[in-house]
Design a protein around this motif. Structure first.
Motif, PDB file in Angstrom:
ATOM      1  N   VAL A 409      -1.487 -51.839  18.837  1.00 50.53           N
ATOM      2  CA  VAL A 409      -0.121 -51.328  18.802  1.00 50.53           C
ATOM      3  C   VAL A 409       0.253 -50.054  19.643  1.00 50.53           C
ATOM      4  CG1 VAL A 409       1.931 -50.734  17.283  1.00 50.53           C
ATOM      5  CG2 VAL A 409       0.611 -52.740  16.549  1.00 50.53           C
ATOM      6  N   PHE A 410      -0.827 -49.107  19.256  1.00 56.36           N
ATOM      7  CA  PHE A 410      -0.530 -47.949  20.023  1.00 56.36           C
ATOM      8  C   PHE A 410      -0.969 -48.112  21.390  1.00 56.36           C
ATOM      9  CE2 PHE A 410      -2.503 -45.888  16.056  1.00 56.36           C
ATOM     10  CZ  PHE A 410      -1.414 -46.046  15.354  1.00 56.36           C
ATOM     11  N   GLY A 411      -1.671 -48.825  21.974  1.00 55.75           N
ATOM     12  CA  GLY A 411      -2.029 -49.008  23.422  1.00 55.75           C
ATOM     13  C   GLY A 411      -0.705 -50.012  24.029  1.00 55.75           C
ATOM     14  N   ALA A 412      -0.154 -50.837  23.335  1.00 56.61           N
ATOM     15  CA  ALA A 412       1.031 -51.344  24.036  1.00 56.61           C
ATOM     16  C   ALA A 412       2.135 -50.291  24.061  1.00 56.61           C
ATOM     17  CB  ALA A 412       1.522 -52.446  22.834  1.00 56.61           C
ATOM     18  N   LEU A 413       2.390 -49.557  23.078  1.00 59.31           N
ATOM     19  CA  LEU A 413       3.372 -48.533  22.902  1.00 59.31           C
ATOM     20  C   LEU A 413       3.321 -47.505  24.168  1.00 59.31           C
ATOM     21  CD1 LEU A 413       4.281 -47.326  19.299  1.00 59.31           C
ATOM     22  CD2 LEU A 413       5.841 -47.946  21.028  1.00 59.31           C
ATOM     23  N   ASN A 414       1.932 -46.920  24.333  1.00 63.41           N
ATOM     24  CA  ASN A 414       1.740 -46.152  25.355  1.00 63.41           C
ATOM     25  C   ASN A 414       2.019 -46.643  26.674  1.00 63.41           C
ATOM     26  OD1 ASN A 414      -1.079 -43.882  25.692  1.00 63.41           O
ATOM     27  ND2 ASN A 414       0.556 -43.517  26.430  1.00 63.41           N
ATOM     28  N   GLU A 415       1.944 -47.681  26.975  1.00 62.87           N
ATOM     29  CA  GLU A 415       2.203 -48.436  28.206  1.00 62.87           C
ATOM     30  C   GLU A 415       3.840 -48.884  28.174  1.00 62.87           C
ATOM     31  OE1 GLU A 415      -0.176 -51.840  28.169  1.00 62.87           O
ATOM     32  OE2 GLU A 415      -1.988 -50.366  28.210  1.00 62.87           O
ATOM     33  N   LEU A 416       4.549 -49.036  27.446  1.00 60.21           N
ATOM     34  CA  LEU A 416       5.938 -49.402  27.223  1.00 60.21           C
ATOM     35  C   LEU A 416       6.787 -48.015  27.212  1.00 60.21           C
ATOM     36  CD1 LEU A 416       5.769 -52.187  24.304  1.00 60.21           C
ATOM     37  CD2 LEU A 416       6.579 -52.587  26.579  1.00 60.21           C
ATOM     38  N   MET A 417       6.328 -46.997  26.772  1.00 61.38           N
ATOM     39  CA  MET A 417       7.319 -45.707  26.593  1.00 61.38           C
ATOM     40  C   MET A 417       7.189 -45.032  27.941  1.00 61.38           C
ATOM     41  SD  MET A 417       6.564 -44.492  22.793  1.00 61.38           S
ATOM     42  CE  MET A 417       7.404 -43.056  23.070  1.00 61.38           C
ATOM     43  N   GLY A 418       8.717 -44.624  28.353  1.00 63.90           N
ATOM     44  CA  GLY A 418       8.566 -43.856  29.486  1.00 63.90           C
ATOM     45  C   GLY A 418       7.990 -42.361  29.447  1.00 63.90           C
ATOM     46  N   ASP A 419       7.949 -41.611  30.519  1.00 61.47           N
ATOM     47  CA  ASP A 419       7.230 -39.970  30.364  1.00 61.47           C
ATOM     48  C   ASP A 419       8.175 -39.264  29.636  1.00 61.47           C
ATOM     49  OD1 ASP A 419       5.628 -41.523  32.419  1.00 61.47           O
ATOM     50  OD2 ASP A 419       5.944 -40.256  34.061  1.00 61.47           O
ATOM     51  N   ASP A 420       9.387 -39.493  29.400  1.00 60.58           N
ATOM     52  CA  ASP A 420      10.235 -38.374  28.800  1.00 60.58           C
ATOM     53  C   ASP A 420      10.394 -38.997  27.417  1.00 60.58           C
ATOM     54  OD1 ASP A 420      10.008 -36.435  30.831  1.00 60.58           O
ATOM     55  OD2 ASP A 420      11.648 -37.517  31.840  1.00 60.58           O
ATOM     56  N   ASP A 421       9.907 -40.018  26.962  1.00 61.51           N
ATOM     57  CA  ASP A 421      10.190 -40.559  25.738  1.00 61.51           C
ATOM     58  C   ASP A 421       9.307 -39.939  24.723  1.00 61.51           C
ATOM     59  OD1 ASP A 421      11.959 -42.437  26.847  1.00 61.51           O
ATOM     60  OD2 ASP A 421      10.662 -44.233  26.875  1.00 61.51           O
ATOM     61  N   VAL A 422       9.603 -39.843  23.424  1.00 57.85           N
ATOM     62  CA  VAL A 422       8.776 -39.251  22.346  1.00 57.85           C
ATOM     63  C   VAL A 422       8.248 -40.192  21.453  1.00 57.85           C
ATOM     64  CG1 VAL A 422       8.964 -37.119  20.933  1.00 57.85           C
ATOM     65  CG2 VAL A 422      10.544 -37.308  22.905  1.00 57.85           C
ATOM     66  N   MET A 423       6.749 -40.068  21.218  1.00 56.85           N
ATOM     67  CA  MET A 423       6.274 -40.632  19.873  1.00 56.85           C
ATOM     68  C   MET A 423       6.014 -39.789  19.008  1.00 56.85           C
ATOM     69  SD  MET A 423       2.877 -40.880  18.468  1.00 56.85           S
ATOM     70  CE  MET A 423       2.044 -40.212  19.638  1.00 56.85           C
ATOM     71  N   ILE A 424       6.371 -40.023  17.784  1.00 54.54           N
ATOM     72  CA  ILE A 424       6.170 -39.146  16.534  1.00 54.54           C
ATOM     73  C   ILE A 424       5.470 -39.614  15.549  1.00 54.54           C
ATOM     74  CG2 ILE A 424       7.447 -38.047  14.553  1.00 54.54           C
ATOM     75  CD1 ILE A 424      10.127 -38.614  16.422  1.00 54.54           C
ATOM     76  N   ASN A 425       4.433 -38.938  14.745  1.00 49.61           N
ATOM     77  CA  ASN A 425       3.611 -39.478  13.628  1.00 49.61           C
ATOM     78  C   ASN A 425       3.190 -38.115  13.102  1.00 49.61           C
ATOM     79  OD1 ASN A 425       0.627 -40.556  13.083  1.00 49.61           O
ATOM     80  ND2 ASN A 425       2.180 -41.838  12.452  1.00 49.61           N
ATOM     81  N   ALA A 426       2.519 -38.246  11.862  1.00 50.55           N
ATOM     82  CA  ALA A 426       1.934 -37.076  11.164  1.00 50.55           C
ATOM     83  C   ALA A 426       0.920 -37.309  10.165  1.00 50.55           C
ATOM     84  CB  ALA A 426       3.384 -36.379  10.237  1.00 50.55           C
ATOM     85  N   ALA A 427       0.725 -38.656   9.582  1.00 49.58           N
ATOM     86  CA  ALA A 427      -0.175 -38.499   8.871  1.00 49.58           C
ATOM     87  C   ALA A 427      -0.858 -40.032   8.538  1.00 49.58           C
ATOM     88  CB  ALA A 427       0.615 -38.331   7.285  1.00 49.58           C
ATOM     89  N   GLY A 428      -2.003 -39.994   7.821  1.00 49.50           N
ATOM     90  CA  GLY A 428      -2.608 -41.309   7.625  1.00 49.50           C
ATOM     91  C   GLY A 428      -3.878 -41.207   8.666  1.00 49.50           C
ATOM     92  N   SER A 429      -4.193 -42.555   8.923  1.00 48.32           N
ATOM     93  CA  SER A 429      -5.347 -42.922   9.993  1.00 48.32           C
ATOM     94  C   SER A 429      -4.805 -42.524  11.390  1.00 48.32           C
ATOM     95  CB  SER A 429      -6.104 -44.037   9.557  1.00 48.32           C
ATOM     96  OG  SER A 429      -5.064 -45.147   9.815  1.00 48.32           O
ATOM     97  N   MET A 430      -3.294 -42.546  11.414  1.00 47.09           N
ATOM     98  CA  MET A 430      -2.882 -42.832  12.669  1.00 47.09           C
ATOM     99  C   MET A 430      -2.866 -41.718  13.731  1.00 47.09           C
ATOM    100  SD  MET A 430       0.547 -45.151  11.860  1.00 47.09           S
ATOM    101  CE  MET A 430       0.860 -44.469  10.191  1.00 47.09           C
ATOM    102  N   PRO A 431      -2.822 -40.456  13.104  1.00 47.75           N
ATOM    103  CA  PRO A 431      -3.188 -39.395  13.918  1.00 47.75           C
ATOM    104  C   PRO A 431      -4.507 -39.258  14.762  1.00 47.75           C
ATOM    105  CG  PRO A 431      -1.802 -38.564  12.088  1.00 47.75           C
ATOM    106  CD  PRO A 431      -2.551 -39.980  11.786  1.00 47.75           C
ATOM    107  N   GLY A 432      -5.506 -39.434  13.809  1.00 48.34           N
ATOM    108  CA  GLY A 432      -6.793 -39.424  14.482  1.00 48.34           C
ATOM    109  C   GLY A 432      -6.916 -40.586  15.527  1.00 48.34           C
ATOM    110  N   ASP A 433      -6.354 -41.743  15.328  1.00 47.38           N
ATOM    111  CA  ASP A 433      -6.575 -42.781  16.417  1.00 47.38           C
ATOM    112  C   ASP A 433      -5.592 -42.265  17.699  1.00 47.38           C
ATOM    113  OD1 ASP A 433      -7.847 -44.298  14.612  1.00 47.38           O
ATOM    114  OD2 ASP A 433      -6.475 -45.752  14.403  1.00 47.38           O
ATOM    115  N   LEU A 434      -4.626 -41.738  17.390  1.00 46.73           N
ATOM    116  CA  LEU A 434      -3.692 -41.299  18.473  1.00 46.73           C
ATOM    117  C   LEU A 434      -4.432 -40.156  19.332  1.00 46.73           C
ATOM    118  CD1 LEU A 434      -0.072 -41.441  16.628  1.00 46.73           C
ATOM    119  CD2 LEU A 434      -0.847 -42.738  18.507  1.00 46.73           C
TER     120      LEU A 434
END
Length: 631
Positions: A409-434
């Protein structure tokens, strides 16, 4: 009553709002309204004080010198998270005020205050307080302390605030506000600023000097490095054979990205990033080697292990960055720390450069003119970067099934989002993967709160970020555990017509702590959702909480998908919509996750009857053996 000449008769609440309207920040010639608006949940403590003043401002903003926009949120903690996210997205040049009632309303803001202060983000909190006169004590929601009558629940803010004061008299308001705004605009001292306001004082009238409400510009300083500190840093960099830069949040907040790129290009020194610093240098820069530390990637971590000099730029060196003091393994490693805060600059017995990151990087580049790393080290950096780029791409495009991996999911998002778009996260296993996998192309794109790593941050943060960056696509990645902590600002987002996208990863448990528990001998105890009759170590029947339907009930659109291809199509639909949308996808609770290349100190029970715990203890003792103070 007629106010004396040169004064205006206002209540403390009215004077407060008029003051806020007229405060501005300035840096590099760019001027901003410092307090962009106010979030507020009203109760008996503030509804007739600050609440009345906000109403008066809305009805006649010209009398105060301008409007202070007001938004009604749903949860006091949530509104502080939104204010902190707004401040982060404006590089700390603006924030929002948050007002609450006394007692539970005020205490709900303490977690948000801790998050803001830990992340060095300015927020202005205005909790109501018990009566200053004490005539009707004890009032509703007042906690009485039999040892002293001089405390209230608001004293809980003292340990998590950058500045705290209680305004017991109208005369105290102006000097308190001066110190409050000094703190909000001080790059070294900023954080949560708390002004506790007794409810009777909020409604009390006073003849305030008109001059108190003049336009006031708070100039955010750029402290240059002193010559001696700069010379010592240059000498250490020139002498180093394997230098490494660690870019933290200060590199972004000081708008030093261009200077960092130029420094790295000129010297060939590789740049690793922390969670707060990711994006300070673009991922495709030849010297960008990615995340460092416990959740970092192999390139940065392998370089860090052998580095003989670490140049920290705006980092507070959390245990994740240092891998609990095991990451920098070279016995001869030394540190140069560039930081506006001496408290952070001194860490690891560093050569301290207490100065602005942008100014210092520009000065270092000029002073090091002609100096570059050796060809051998440059080749090693390039090889490590290429190898990790390939490994991280594979880890974010696994094709795992039948239930997708969250990394896909993160790989897909990284490719779909624009340079000035913002990805937000904070907790769980996701920050480590990100941190390991996300390839940030700009300083704004990666918004992960990992100083406090507060579950529940993501949804209100999306509101704050969108208010700050209305032209950006704002995407908050939310785990099902985080969602259940603090979903109620979805109603605020729907109420205000704010267009954001939520990506809800449903895995029926706490993936991060489950994996940590399993790897440390505790068998994922208490980390899977369970039905009432099933044991804590059994998978059991999936809990029948329908998060997608719940999200719809808050007033936002929801698209449910099962595959990565469906996810990509749903994202395109959500991006094209003008409404807040959640994309709901089930992911595998047990990974796979990116390859690990570092360690984190989580103590394991020294004695146990459980065999898995005993094995984990032996592994823990081995891992801890390389810990040391960098002195």
């Amino acid at each position: 009553m007629t106010a004396p000449s040169g004064t205006v008769r206002l209540t403390v609440g009215q004077a407060l709002i008029r003051f806020l309207v007229n405060q501005y920040s300035e840096r590099d010639g760019a001027e901003h309204r410092l307090i962009a608006g106010a979030f507020g949940i009203f109760g008996h403590g503030n509804v007739c004080g600050v609440g009345q003043a906000l109403l008066q401002n809305e009805l006649d903003p010209a009398a105060d010198g301008g409007e202070l926009p007001y938004i009604m949120p749903r949860n006091e903690q949530g509104m502080v998270h939104a204010a902190a996210a707004f401040a982060k997205s404006t590089n700390r040049m603006q924030t929002w005020a948050c007002t609450s009632s006394i007692g539970p309303g005020a205490l709900n803001m303490v977690t948000g205050a801790a998050l803001a202060t830990t992340n060095r983000l300015p927020v202005l909190l205005l909790p109501s307080d018990q009566f200053a006169t004490r005539v009707p004590d004890p009032v509703l929601q007042q906690v009485e302390n039999p040892q002293t009558l001089d405390t209230s629940v608001n004293d809980a803010f003292r340990c998590v605030a950058a500045f705290f004061d209680r305004v017991n008299r109208p005369e105290q308001l102006f000097p308190s506000l001066l110190q409050a705004f000094r703190t909000l605009t001080d790059p070294a001292d900023t954080g949560a600023v708390v002004l506790a306001l007794p409810q009777d004082v909020q409604a009390e009238a006073f003849d305030f000097p008109v001059a108190m409400f003049r336009k006031r510009v708070w100039h955010v300083r750029r402290t240059p490095a002193d010559t001696a500190s700069l010379d010592r840093a240059v000498e250490l960099i020139r002498a180093a054979e394997r230098p490494l830069v660690v870019a933290g949040g200060g590199a972004i907040y000081s708008a030093a990205s261009q200077e960092l790129r130029e420094f790295a290009a000129a010297t060939g020194i590789p740049v690793a990033d922390t969670q707060a610093g990711k994006g300070a240098i673009n991922a495709d820069h030849p010297q960008s080697v990615g995340g460092v530390g416990s959740t970092g990637g192999a390139a940065a971590n392998h370089l860090a292990e052998r580095a003989d000099l670490v140049v920290g730029v705006g980092t507070r060196y959390s245990d994740f960055t240092t891998a609990s003091h095991t990451q920098f393994k070279n016995p001869a490693v030394t540190f140069v720390n560039v930081n506006v805060r001496a408290f952070d600059a001194v860490k690891h017995s560093a050569e301290m450069v207490v100065a602005d990151a942008r100014e210092t990087l520009a000065a270092l580049t000029a002073a090091l003119d002609g100096h570059t790393v050796s060809p051998e080290y440059a080749a090693e950096v390039a090889a490590q970067k290429a190898a990790w780029d390939a490994a991280s791409y594979a880890a974010s495009h696994t094709g795992h099934g039948p239930i997708p991996a969250q990394t896909d999911v993160f790989g897909a998002l990284n490719e779909l989002m624009g340079d000035d778009d913002v990805m937000i996260n904070a907790a769980g296993s996701m920050p480590g993967d990100l941190q390991a996998l996300w390839r940030a192309r700009t300083p704004v794109q990666y918004h992960v709160e990992y100083a406090f790593s507060c579950m529940g941050y993501e949804i209100p943060a999306a509101l704050g970020v969108k208010l700050a960056l209305p032209e950006s696509e704002v995407v908050a990645i939310v785990g099902d555990g985080t969602y259940q902590m603090l979903p109620m600002e979805l109603a605020t987002i729907a109420q205000e017509g704010v267009k954001v996208i939520f990506v809800l990863l449903q895995n029926y448990g706490f993936a991060s702590i489950g994996a940590l528990s399993e790897s440390h001998g505790s068998q994922r105890f208490g980390t899977r959702y369970r039905t009432g009759g099933s044991g804590h170590l059994q998978e059991g029947v999936k809990l029948g909480v329908d998060i997608a339907q719940n999200a719809r009930s808050w007033g936002i659109d929801v698209i449910e998908v099962s595959t990565i291809d469906e996810f990509k199509e749903a994202y395109r639909s959500a991006a094209a919509s003008d409404r807040a949308t959640m994309i709901h996808i089930e992911t595998d609770l047990c990974g796979p996750n990116p390859p690990s290349s570092s360690w984190w100190d989580v103590p394991v029970a020294e004695v146990s009857r459980i065999e898995s715990t005993a094995r984990a203890r032996a592994e823990y003792v081995t891992g801890r053996a390389s810990q040391r103070h960098y002195c």
